[in-house]
Design a protein around this motif. Sequence first.
Motif, PDB file in Angstrom:
ATOM      1  N   GLU A  63       0.835  -1.195   0.000  1.00  0.00           N
ATOM      2  CA  GLU A  63       0.000   0.000   0.000  1.00  0.00           C
ATOM      3  C   GLU A  63       0.870   1.244   0.000  1.00  0.00           C
ATOM      4  O   GLU A  63       1.931   1.271   0.618  1.00  0.00           O
ATOM      5  CB  GLU A  63      -0.873   0.029   1.255  1.00  0.00           C
ATOM      6  N   ALA A  64       0.385   2.247  -0.689  1.00  0.00           N
ATOM      7  CA  ALA A  64       0.992   3.571  -0.582  1.00  0.00           C
ATOM      8  C   ALA A  64       0.063   4.412   0.281  1.00  0.00           C
ATOM      9  O   ALA A  64      -1.157   4.249   0.237  1.00  0.00           O
ATOM     10  CB  ALA A  64       1.162   4.205  -1.950  1.00  0.00           C
ATOM     11  N   GLY A  65       0.644   5.273   1.079  1.00  0.00           N
ATOM     12  CA  GLY A  65      -0.174   6.041   2.013  1.00  0.00           C
ATOM     13  C   GLY A  65       0.022   7.539   1.884  1.00  0.00           C
ATOM     14  O   GLY A  65       1.070   8.008   1.409  1.00  0.00           O
ATOM     15  N   PHE A  66      -0.984   8.264   2.320  1.00  0.00           N
ATOM     16  CA  PHE A  66      -0.891   9.723   2.422  1.00  0.00           C
ATOM     17  C   PHE A  66      -1.211  10.055   3.880  1.00  0.00           C
ATOM     18  O   PHE A  66      -2.283   9.689   4.390  1.00  0.00           O
ATOM     19  CB  PHE A  66      -1.888  10.378   1.469  1.00  0.00           C
ATOM     20  N   ILE A  67      -0.254  10.710   4.529  1.00  0.00           N
ATOM     21  CA  ILE A  67      -0.411  10.964   5.959  1.00  0.00           C
ATOM     22  C   ILE A  67      -1.303  12.182   6.176  1.00  0.00           C
ATOM     23  O   ILE A  67      -1.004  13.281   5.713  1.00  0.00           O
ATOM     24  CB  ILE A  67       0.954  11.206   6.638  1.00  0.00           C
ATOM     25  N   VAL A  68      -2.414  11.951   6.844  1.00  0.00           N
ATOM     26  CA  VAL A  68      -3.354  13.029   7.120  1.00  0.00           C
ATOM     27  C   VAL A  68      -2.950  13.743   8.402  1.00  0.00           C
ATOM     28  O   VAL A  68      -3.050  14.958   8.520  1.00  0.00           O
ATOM     29  CB  VAL A  68      -4.787  12.463   7.250  1.00  0.00           C
ATOM     30  N   GLU A  69      -2.457  12.939   9.341  1.00  0.00           N
ATOM     31  CA  GLU A  69      -2.050  13.503  10.626  1.00  0.00           C
ATOM     32  C   GLU A  69      -0.994  12.594  11.242  1.00  0.00           C
ATOM     33  O   GLU A  69      -1.094  11.373  11.142  1.00  0.00           O
ATOM     34  CB  GLU A  69      -3.259  13.595  11.567  1.00  0.00           C
TER      35      GLU A  69
END
Lengths: 191, 191
Positions: free
Chosen positions: B47-53
């Motif tokens: 998985e690739a992720g985008f950090i929201v917090e």
Amino acid sequence: MHELLITQMSYLIRLSEEEKEWIRQVFAIKTYEKGEYFLREGQVCREAGFIVEGMVRYVLTRDDGEELTVDFNKEMEYTCNYASFLDKSPSETAIQCIEPTTIIVISYDDLQEIYARFAEGQKFGRLICEFLYVQAIKKVQSLYTNEPEKRYLQFMDVYSTLVPRLPQYYISSYVGVKPPSLSRIRKRLAK
Amino acid sequence: MHELLITQMSYLIRLSEEEKEWIRQVFAIKTYEKGEYFLREGQVCREAGFIVEGMVRYVLTRDDGEELTVDFNKEMEYTCNYASFLDKSPSETAIQCIEPTTIIVISYDDLQEIYARFAEGQKFGRLICEFLYVQAIKKVQSLYTNEPEKRYLQFMDVYSTLVPRLPQYYISSYVGVKPPSLSRIRKRLAK
DNA sequence: GCCATTCGTTAACCTGGGTTAATAAATCTA
DNA sequence: TAGATTTATTAACCCAGGTTAACGAATGGC
């Protein structure tokens, strides 16, 4: 000469006959003497190249003037200061031919044409970049985790075919130490 | 939450309304405690992720067992072991959340869908990779040319907003020295 | 083939980071 | 708040690589 490049590209994407023909048209052939520069520090890298014959080194000059050799490319490999090429920024590294070298080159604009007009153009750009990225990240990891001695051994392993073509001080620089230190490492390993 | 990602992606490519909607559908929200792992060493990064917090660190474990912190990502940044993700190889670095962290993630297959089906999907992949590459190559150059003291100063400069959120020993590791040595550097600089 | 230059090794000394361990400071936890 | 744990600093000693310079060995030019 262009056929070598077409072969290489075909490992990554499908090319139509028209696309192949376009490649033959647009890549220009350039030749360099030993010691000549494909790219000088401070210049914007406006061309990407594919080395048909010869070898280049990537030269990073420190604030104190010392020249470091941080990478090599040989025949059948691409050469470019990609960071400079991408955002048209002044190159921080020079690219010097360390043998008589033949490179076929494409301009930035023509490469954008490939990205835009070839069926798998964007994919080609992505795959090249992914390859370069993985290479770069492995280098970062090696610099973090391996002692000079281990980096030297890895170099001799991975670049074994290049070694006879390289002076010792390029290797020591690549490994991250000075020539006297590499001599000591070699001496230690000799046992 | 997904809107932050859509904003971020819009800096790189144009997104149609359907594409935006697809993003909202396909990215899954995951939350982690401080200390939990987004990815463990040896796992394939699927998985690739985008950090929201929150914030993550990249952990490289040496042969002798020592853990090195080699990078950080914080909110509004992507996180992924891209090398592992790309070729489905076992990851050499772990990704650990060092704060309570929320990440929205996309699977490998769904990301390939973006590459294939979005009008500018391949371009998005290329631009992300180009960004990562330039970052990696700058790091290589810094490791080659800068003394630990200079790398520390650069870190304090570039990551100044992160510093209050980080223990000293993550910073020393990032800089490439042991904590006692970073203490000495700080002492030298204090003058 | 000869000389000049470049290159690789070695020696002596220096320096900065590693190691270990002790201590002090900060943070957690109950 | 007290006690336990984690984190940062410091000191003492060690060691690998840097620096400088000398000396051979290899290479290149004519």
